[in-house]
Design an enzyme around this catalytic site. Structure first.
Site, short mmCIF file in Angstrom:
data_model
loop_
_atom_site.label_atom_id
_atom_site.label_comp_id
_atom_site.label_asym_id
_atom_site.label_seq_id
_atom_site.Cartn_x
_atom_site.Cartn_y
_atom_site.Cartn_z
N HIS A 183 0.87 -1.18 0.00
CA HIS A 183 0.00 0.00 0.00
C HIS A 183 0.91 1.23 0.00
O HIS A 183 2.03 1.17 0.53
CB HIS A 183 -0.83 -0.06 1.28
CG HIS A 183 -1.88 1.00 1.43
ND1 HIS A 183 -1.59 2.29 1.80
CD2 HIS A 183 -3.22 0.94 1.28
CE1 HIS A 183 -2.73 2.99 1.89
NE2 HIS A 183 -3.73 2.19 1.57
N ASP A 230 3.15 -4.71 8.13
CA ASP A 230 1.97 -3.85 8.00
C ASP A 230 0.74 -4.76 8.14
O ASP A 230 0.39 -5.50 7.22
CB ASP A 230 2.01 -3.16 6.63
CG ASP A 230 0.73 -2.38 6.33
OD1 ASP A 230 -0.23 -2.48 7.11
OD2 ASP A 230 0.70 -1.70 5.29
N GLN A 282 -4.30 -5.07 6.89
CA GLN A 282 -5.29 -6.00 6.32
C GLN A 282 -5.14 -7.39 6.92
O GLN A 282 -5.72 -8.35 6.40
CB GLN A 282 -5.13 -6.09 4.80
CG GLN A 282 -5.34 -4.79 4.06
CD GLN A 282 -6.79 -4.31 4.08
OE1 GLN A 282 -7.71 -5.08 4.30
NE2 GLN A 282 -6.99 -3.02 3.85
N LYS A 328 -10.06 -0.59 10.73
CA LYS A 328 -10.17 -1.77 9.86
C LYS A 328 -10.47 -3.03 10.66
O LYS A 328 -10.62 -4.11 10.10
CB LYS A 328 -8.89 -1.95 9.04
CG LYS A 328 -8.69 -0.80 8.04
CD LYS A 328 -7.64 -1.14 7.04
CE LYS A 328 -7.14 0.07 6.30
NZ LYS A 328 -8.01 0.47 5.20
N CYS A 350 -4.91 2.52 -3.55
CA CYS A 350 -3.67 3.05 -2.95
C CYS A 350 -2.53 2.05 -3.12
O CYS A 350 -1.70 1.87 -2.21
CB CYS A 350 -3.83 3.39 -1.48
SG CYS A 350 -4.99 4.69 -1.17
N1 PLP Z 1 -1.54 -0.66 4.64
C1 PLP Z 1 -2.49 -1.39 4.07
C2 PLP Z 1 -2.16 -2.78 3.59
C3 PLP Z 1 -3.78 -0.89 3.91
O1 PLP Z 1 -4.73 -1.62 3.33
C4 PLP Z 1 -4.06 0.43 4.37
C5 PLP Z 1 -5.38 1.01 4.15
O2 PLP Z 1 -6.15 0.59 3.33
C6 PLP Z 1 -3.04 1.14 4.98
C7 PLP Z 1 -1.79 0.57 5.10
C8 PLP Z 1 -3.27 2.52 5.50
O3 PLP Z 1 -4.19 2.46 6.57
P1 PLP Z 1 -4.76 3.78 7.22
O4 PLP Z 1 -5.34 4.59 6.09
O5 PLP Z 1 -5.81 3.28 8.17
O6 PLP Z 1 -3.65 4.47 7.90
#
Ligand code: PLP
Length: 405
Positions: free
Chosen positions: A122, A199, A202, A225, A363
């Site tokens: 992401h 990370d 997900q 999430k 993203c």
């Molecule tokens: N990393 C992953 C794999 C994500 O799916 C997301 C959000 O969709 C993020 C990071 C960023 O999360 P946040 O916008 O809650 O900070």
């Protein structure tokens, strides 16, 4: 054990209608809906004990501080961290990674050093490292992915070297659903004493996460999430790393002694929690984790596997539909395109039927480019979704195809 109707009744928003049709919410990868207990917990803070934490001597501040620290303990236990000091509250995954990138950069990274990411990341796990690398003259190395959406492990092993300062990898691809072999990734990095950040944005909502068993050095996630409130998330770090890293923000509460000449910092985890954190959201997050535990993480994992397999079979039976991301290890996220129909058209027409899906690059532009596309339609399912909703999605897609025929 609750049945699906009882589970759905826990989420008030799932009962609403959109354009006079029942809402079919299939955008859980973007954000999950909130059970009533979470909404109530947030309301309860503001209705009965709101006061700034760690500051006052008065009654309300005591209650709020205790609830906040109990929430930290709930997170610790949920991810099985060894110590509460290793759990830092942040604004979310993005906040955690930006903070960590700054601190790691300041402490450990020099010109010519390398950070390893994967092609599935992401933007939140790309851009902060790029910003740090630009500052420090360091370089990003990328693990490639194959046509199914799996990382090519041998290429990863080739990238590891004495120049690698950190491996920062997603647990699960938000764009195409691949579950990465994080245990193996971490073990390989550790043979060279390289720390690994996972990370978990997900990952945490789809099954049991045990940071000690995984042996990751850092784990980050967002509350929203995992059925919790927005504006809160976590940065887990092994104590040995967190105690070595400098803070990424300065301000109140993160200090010990302040003079105009020099400041000494507070102990862990407060060193990383400058200013007034979103303590009501932290309390809401702990409530959400409690709710997930009451439903059962093994149950959630199993139910979502069933949903994935039903949805995959149902969607693949539609002529002209292609799924992107065909790893054997996937969460219940299906990214697809309809032949000759732009993803935005598909998403907008489905929306008019009350079906909420995500469209675009999610993203994750690099992985879209990897497959030579400029986006997909993404249906991300979770345990409160039903087979009937998948049927509604399939029928909606058939309608879209007919409209464009
Ligand atoms: N990393 C992953 C794999 C994500 O799916 C997301 C959000 O969709 C993020 C990071 C960023 O999360 P946040 O916008 O809650 O900070």
């Amino acid at each position: 054990m609750k049945n699906i109707d009882e589970i759905r009744a826990d989420f008030p928003i799932l009962g609403r209608r959109v354009y006079d049709k029942p809402l079919v919410y299939l955008d859980n990868g973007a954000t999950t809906q909130k059970p009533r207990v979470v909404i109530d917990a947030l309301a309860d803070v503001y209705l009965s004990y709101n006061a700034n934490i760690h500051r006052g001597v008065h009654h309300l501040s005591d209650i709020a501080s205790e609830a906040y620290e109990n929430s930290r303990e709930t997170v610790r236990s949920f991810i099985n961290a060894e110590k509460r000091e290793e759990v830092v509250f942040t604004s979310g995954t993005t906040g955690s990674i930006n903070g960590l990138a700054f601190s790691i950069g300041e402490r450990f990274v020099n010109k010519g050093d390398e950070i390893i990411l994967s092609h599935l990341e992401h933007h939140a796990n790309i851009v902060p490292w790029q910003m740090m690398c630009e500052r420090k003259g360091a370089i990003i190395k990328v693990i490639p992915v194959d046509d199914n959406g799996d990382i090519i492990f041998e290429e990863y092993l080739r990238l590891l070297s004495s120049r690698t300062k950190l491996v920062s990898i997603t647990q699960v691809s938000n764009a195409i659903g691949t579950v990465l072999p994080v245990n193996e990734i971490i073990a390989a990095a550790h043979t060279l004493n390289i720390p690994v950040m996972i990370d978990g944005a997900q990952g945490i909502q789809h099954g049991v996460v045990d940071v000690r068993e995984m042996d990751c050095d850092f784990y980050v996630f967002s509350g929203h999430k995992v059925y919790g409130p927005n504006g809160i998330g976590c940065l887990y770090g092994k104590e040995k790393w967190l105690s070595e890293l400098p803070p990424f923000q300065g301000g109140g509460d993160m200090v010990d002694q302040v003079t105009f000449e020099k400041t000494t910092y507070n102990e862990l985890p407060f060193k990383f929690e400058a200013g007034t954190t979103d303590y009501p959201a932290a309390i809401g997050l702990a409530t959400a984790l409690g709710y997930v535990t009451s439903i059962g993480r093994n149950y959630i994992e199993q139910r979502e596997k069933e949903l994935l397999s039903y949805a995959t079979e149902r969607l693949l039976s539609i002529k002209g539909l292609k799924i992107y991301g065909n790893s054997a290890r996937k969460i219940s996220t299906i990214s697809f395109l309809l032949e000759g129909i732009h993803q935005y058209d598909t998403g907008m027409i489905l929306d008019k039927m009350g079906i909420a899906v995500r469209t675009g690059t999610h993203c994750a532009q690099p992985v879209m480019k990897r497959y030579g596309i400029d986006g997909t339609v993404r249906a991300s399912l979770c345990f409160y979704n039903t087979n009937q909703e998948i049927d509604t999605l399939a029928a909606g897609i058939e309608k879209v195809i007919k409209m464009f025929a």
